[in-house]
Design a protein around this motif. Structure first.
Motif, mmCIF file in Angstrom:
data_model
loop_
_atom_site.group_PDB
_atom_site.id
_atom_site.type_symbol
_atom_site.label_atom_id
_atom_site.label_comp_id
_atom_site.label_asym_id
_atom_site.label_seq_id
_atom_site.Cartn_x
_atom_site.Cartn_y
_atom_site.Cartn_z
ATOM 1 N N GLU A 210 0.831 -1.209 0.000
ATOM 2 C CA GLU A 210 0.000 0.000 0.000
ATOM 3 C C GLU A 210 0.861 1.253 0.000
ATOM 4 O O GLU A 210 0.559 2.233 -0.694
ATOM 5 N N PHE A 211 1.925 1.225 0.794
ATOM 6 C CA PHE A 211 2.787 2.398 0.875
ATOM 7 C C PHE A 211 3.535 2.629 -0.440
ATOM 8 O O PHE A 211 3.715 3.772 -0.872
ATOM 9 N N TYR A 212 3.954 1.539 -1.083
ATOM 10 C CA TYR A 212 4.643 1.667 -2.364
ATOM 11 C C TYR A 212 3.724 2.313 -3.401
ATOM 12 O O TYR A 212 4.134 3.242 -4.122
ATOM 13 N N GLU A 213 2.494 1.840 -3.486
ATOM 14 C CA GLU A 213 1.551 2.407 -4.460
ATOM 15 C C GLU A 213 1.209 3.853 -4.124
ATOM 16 O O GLU A 213 1.087 4.698 -5.019
ATOM 17 N N PHE A 214 1.057 4.137 -2.853
ATOM 18 C CA PHE A 214 0.796 5.515 -2.427
ATOM 19 C C PHE A 214 1.967 6.414 -2.827
ATOM 20 O O PHE A 214 1.769 7.505 -3.389
ATOM 21 N N SER A 215 3.191 5.961 -2.569
ATOM 22 C CA SER A 215 4.380 6.758 -2.879
ATOM 23 C C SER A 215 4.571 6.920 -4.378
ATOM 24 O O SER A 215 4.977 7.992 -4.854
ATOM 25 N N ARG A 216 4.271 5.889 -5.124
ATOM 26 C CA ARG A 216 4.387 5.959 -6.578
ATOM 27 C C ARG A 216 3.404 6.995 -7.138
ATOM 28 O O ARG A 216 3.772 7.822 -7.983
ATOM 29 N N GLY A 217 2.171 6.957 -6.639
ATOM 30 C CA GLY A 217 1.173 7.913 -7.106
ATOM 31 C C GLY A 217 1.524 9.343 -6.751
ATOM 32 O O GLY A 217 1.386 10.257 -7.586
ATOM 33 N N ARG A 218 2.006 9.546 -5.523
ATOM 34 C CA ARG A 218 2.382 10.891 -5.101
ATOM 35 C C ARG A 218 3.576 11.402 -5.920
ATOM 36 O O ARG A 218 3.643 12.578 -6.277
ATOM 37 N N ARG A 219 4.511 10.502 -6.202
ATOM 38 C CA ARG A 219 5.680 10.910 -7.002
ATOM 39 C C ARG A 219 5.242 11.402 -8.379
ATOM 40 O O ARG A 219 5.731 12.435 -8.872
ATOM 41 N N GLU A 220 4.329 10.690 -8.985
ATOM 42 C CA GLU A 220 3.829 11.102 -10.300
ATOM 43 C C GLU A 220 3.125 12.450 -10.228
ATOM 44 O O GLU A 220 3.267 13.281 -11.136
ATOM 45 N N GLU A 221 2.394 12.687 -9.150
ATOM 46 C CA GLU A 221 1.695 13.965 -8.981
ATOM 47 C C GLU A 221 2.682 15.115 -8.804
ATOM 48 O O GLU A 221 2.501 16.199 -9.369
ATOM 49 N N PHE A 222 3.730 14.890 -8.029
ATOM 50 C CA PHE A 222 4.742 15.926 -7.853
ATOM 51 C C PHE A 222 5.480 16.205 -9.165
ATOM 52 O O PHE A 222 5.712 17.361 -9.529
ATOM 53 N N MET A 223 5.838 15.149 -9.864
ATOM 54 C CA MET A 223 6.615 15.316 -11.096
ATOM 55 C C MET A 223 5.800 15.982 -12.199
ATOM 56 O O MET A 223 6.352 16.680 -13.055
ATOM 57 N N SER A 224 4.491 15.794 -12.185
ATOM 58 C CA SER A 224 3.637 16.397 -13.215
ATOM 59 C C SER A 224 3.158 17.796 -12.820
ATOM 60 O O SER A 224 2.514 18.491 -13.630
ATOM 61 N N GLY A 225 3.466 18.191 -11.590
ATOM 62 C CA GLY A 225 3.036 19.514 -11.137
ATOM 63 C C GLY A 225 1.636 19.546 -10.557
ATOM 64 O O GLY A 225 1.130 20.612 -10.195
ATOM 65 N N GLN A 226 0.964 18.377 -10.482
ATOM 66 C CA GLN A 226 -0.377 18.334 -9.904
ATOM 67 C C GLN A 226 -0.367 18.573 -8.397
ATOM 68 O O GLN A 226 -1.366 18.988 -7.814
ATOM 69 N N LEU A 227 0.797 18.306 -7.791
ATOM 70 C CA LEU A 227 0.932 18.427 -6.337
ATOM 71 C C LEU A 227 2.205 19.188 -6.043
ATOM 72 O O LEU A 227 3.245 18.973 -6.690
ATOM 73 N N THR A 228 2.150 20.092 -5.077
ATOM 74 C CA THR A 228 3.321 20.856 -4.663
ATOM 75 C C THR A 228 3.427 20.826 -3.153
ATOM 76 O O THR A 228 2.451 20.537 -2.453
#
Length: 230
Positions: A210-228
């Motif tokens: 669960e943590f791996y998938e959560f971290s993977r999703g958050r990483r994609e959001e940060f890299m795409s600029g969706q999350l700061t």
């Protein structure tokens, strides 16, 4: 200890800062009620905002109705409010000051560098990984001749930097970067294994998948600029 209703912790299941407080409570043997905040950033519960209107962040410890924010402050408070049993901070004033120094160094130094490793690729990732290794070499000096930063048992600094082994291993998997091994940081690598083998620590960590998938999703959001960052 019969205080569960009197001790509440507002946290989030994937937050390293919440875990610091949980570890301190569990090492002290304190019962508490855990209130898990939503995973969605910037959407805070009204109860959390009531108890922490200043920073509006987790974790927040509520003891006898009195709220206390900031994980390092909370950990020290727990040690002082429940002085019996497991000792978190060293008794010796110099050793206590040293532990606080390294804890502040870790929070100021590692959080931004690890975030860069987490969110970068290519040459930027390599640069961030090298910078992180150099910073960890400085912290490793505090482990010389010890099993844990606290000596033969966990201590304050172990609790404060204890999120790094679990989080960094997942970040290594996500990015392909190798930060810690026996060749580059032997004492730190051994501490990673020793720390994660402690039952209280192991039983409180987020489920790996669960943590791996959560971290993977958050990483994609940060890299795409969706999350700061806040």
């Amino acid at each position: 200890m019969g205080e569960k209703r009197e001790v509440k912790l507002f946290g989030m299941w994937a937050s390293p800062f919440s875990l610091r407080v949980e570890w301190a409570l569990k090492l002290k043997g304190i019962d508490y009620e855990y209130i898990n905040e939503k995973d969605i950033p910037y959407k805070k519960s009204q109860e959390l905002l009531h108890f922490n209107p200043i920073t509006k962040k987790i974790p927040v410890l509520v003891h006898h109705g009195k709220p206390l924010p900031e994980s390092t402050v909370i950990v020290e408070y727990i040690d002082e409010a429940w002085p019996n049993g497991f000792r978190i901070l060293p008794l010796d004033p110099f050793e206590r000051a040293q532990a606080r120094f390294w804890a502040r160094f870790a929070d100021e130094k590692f959080l931004p560098i690890i975030f860069n490793v987490y969110t970068k690729t290519g040459e930027e990732l390599k640069k961030a990984a090298k910078e992180l290794q150099e910073a960890l070499k400085n912290l490793e000096k505090a482990l010389d001749g010890k099993k844990f930063f606290g000596g033969e048992t966990l201590g304050y600094l172990d609790i404060i930097v204890g999120w790094i082994p679990y989080w960094l291993r997942v970040i290594e998997e996500l990015t392909g970067a190798i930060i810690i091994d026996d060749e580059t940081l032997p004492l730190m690598n051994a501490w990673f294994d020793n720390f994660l083998a402690v039952e209280i620590i192991k039983n409180t960590l987020p489920p790996k998948d669960e943590f791996y998938e959560f971290s993977r999703g958050r990483r994609e959001e940060f890299m795409s600029g969706q999350l700061t960052l806040d």
